[in-house]
Design a protein around this motif. Structure first.
Motif, PDB file in Angstrom:
ATOM      1  N   GLY A 205      40.941 -42.508  80.172  1.00  0.00           N
ATOM      2  CA  GLY A 205      39.604 -42.995  80.469  1.00  0.00           C
ATOM      3  C   GLY A 205      39.676 -44.381  81.074  1.00  0.00           C
ATOM      4  O   GLY A 205      40.505 -45.205  80.660  1.00  0.00           O
ATOM      5  N   ASP A 208      39.345 -47.400  78.501  1.00  0.00           N
ATOM      6  CA  ASP A 208      40.109 -47.359  77.256  1.00  0.00           C
ATOM      7  C   ASP A 208      40.379 -48.785  76.795  1.00  0.00           C
ATOM      8  O   ASP A 208      40.886 -49.600  77.573  1.00  0.00           O
ATOM      9  CB  ASP A 208      41.432 -46.610  77.472  1.00  0.00           C
ATOM     10  CG  ASP A 208      42.112 -46.236  76.162  1.00  0.00           C
ATOM     11  OD1 ASP A 208      42.381 -47.146  75.355  1.00  0.00           O
ATOM     12  OD2 ASP A 208      42.392 -45.041  75.963  1.00  0.00           O
ATOM     13  N   GLY A 234      35.209 -43.109  81.010  1.00  0.00           N
ATOM     14  CA  GLY A 234      35.124 -43.098  79.556  1.00  0.00           C
ATOM     15  C   GLY A 234      36.145 -43.987  78.887  1.00  0.00           C
ATOM     16  O   GLY A 234      36.954 -44.652  79.548  1.00  0.00           O
ATOM     17  N   TYR A 238      37.505 -40.371  76.021  1.00  0.00           N
ATOM     18  CA  TYR A 238      36.821 -39.841  77.201  1.00  0.00           C
ATOM     19  C   TYR A 238      36.713 -38.316  77.133  1.00  0.00           C
ATOM     20  O   TYR A 238      35.799 -37.707  77.698  1.00  0.00           O
ATOM     21  CB  TYR A 238      37.594 -40.219  78.474  1.00  0.00           C
ATOM     22  CG  TYR A 238      38.892 -39.470  78.588  1.00  0.00           C
ATOM     23  CD1 TYR A 238      38.953 -38.244  79.244  1.00  0.00           C
ATOM     24  CD2 TYR A 238      40.049 -39.934  77.968  1.00  0.00           C
ATOM     25  CE1 TYR A 238      40.134 -37.517  79.289  1.00  0.00           C
ATOM     26  CE2 TYR A 238      41.218 -39.219  78.002  1.00  0.00           C
ATOM     27  CZ  TYR A 238      41.257 -38.008  78.665  1.00  0.00           C
ATOM     28  OH  TYR A 238      42.417 -37.271  78.704  1.00  0.00           O
TER      29      TYR A 238
END
Length: 261
Positions: A205, A208, A234, A238
């Motif tokens: 993601g 992160d 994400g 994610y």
């Protein structure tokens, strides 16, 4: 890939280690999913129906949680690798692909090496998610911290029901497994960048909190047979919001429909 020749006949021990999502009695391939620290097979329940009828999905059931609550937790990567690999052997009558998220990515890497060097079997591919490459790991001794610090880290990363950890009774039940998993993480690596005998596909993601795209790119160092990297919108988890995008990517590569193994 050197496969076992006979029909699959998983033992009781094998079924204890894996939740099986069987859509056909004669699968052409299998996908083994290895959850994150503190995770369980139920987190990946939706993956059981995310692939075609020829793909049987296995999700690892680590001891010390859910229907293995009374089983002793494992807190070392070497033992966890050995136990998962041995349980997987009866399933090698068809090609097997490995997918691991976070701690599960390191475990998947170790299982891939153990299969190849210990059993003469190479996975079709290794899929790794949200975890630094083995030679780039910087372990943190969170397993040595108190309960509150450990819980704070779990909540920071996400992927765990906050209400579960807020309830004192439930927290007492789940904490031993979480601490065991974080002991695995905190005592593993960095290690030599031993190459795997299959393509490696990495996923992360873009937000992160602990791992960068550059960190994930380093998996290429253990992937002489091919490497790819997908970046999703994400955080560390994610794959919760981007589940279909991720499973579609894994499915394409598992079936060979995108030109990669």
């Amino acid at each position: 890939m050197n496969l076992h020749s006979g029909p699959s006949a998983p033992s009781v021990a094998a079924d204890r280690w894996f939740r099986r999502y069987a859509r056909t009695p004669t699968p052409r391939r299998r996908l083994l999913v290895l959850p994150h620290a503190g995770g369980s097979a139920s987190f990946f329940h939706a993956w059981g129906t995310a692939f075609d009828d020829d793909t049987e999905v296995l999700v690892a059931r680590y001891p010390g949680r859910h229907d293995r609550l009374t089983d002793v937790c494992i807190d070392r990567m070497e033992e966890l690798t050995e136990r998962v690999t041995e349980a997987l052997l009866p399933f090698l009558d068809v090609p097997v692909t490995l997918f691991g998220h976070s701690m599960g990515a390191s475990l998947a890497y170790e299982v891939a090496l153990r299969l190849t060097h210990g059993h003469g079997v190479s996975p079709t591919a290794l899929h790794v998610s949200s975890r630094k490459a083995p030679h780039r790991l910087t372990p943190r001794p969170l397993h040595e911290a108190g309960d509150e610090a450990l819980i704070a880290e779990v909540l920071r990363l996400g992927g765990t029901d906050e209400a579960l950890l807020a309830d004192p009774d439930l927290r007492e039940i789940v904490l031993p497994a979480i601490r065991a998993d974080f002991t695995v993480v905190g005592t593993y690596g960095p290690r030599a960048a031993d190459p795997v005998d299959c393509p490696v596909h990495a996923y992360i993601g873009d937000r992160d909190p602990s791992i960068t795209v550059q960190d994930m790119s380093a998996w290429a160092d253990v992937a002489p047979r091919g490497f790819s990297l997908d970046v999703f919108d994400g955080g560390h988890f994610y794959l919760t919001e981007r589940q279909k995008l991720l499973t579609d990517a894994v499915a394409r590569r598992t079936t060979g429909h995108d030109g990669a193994a």
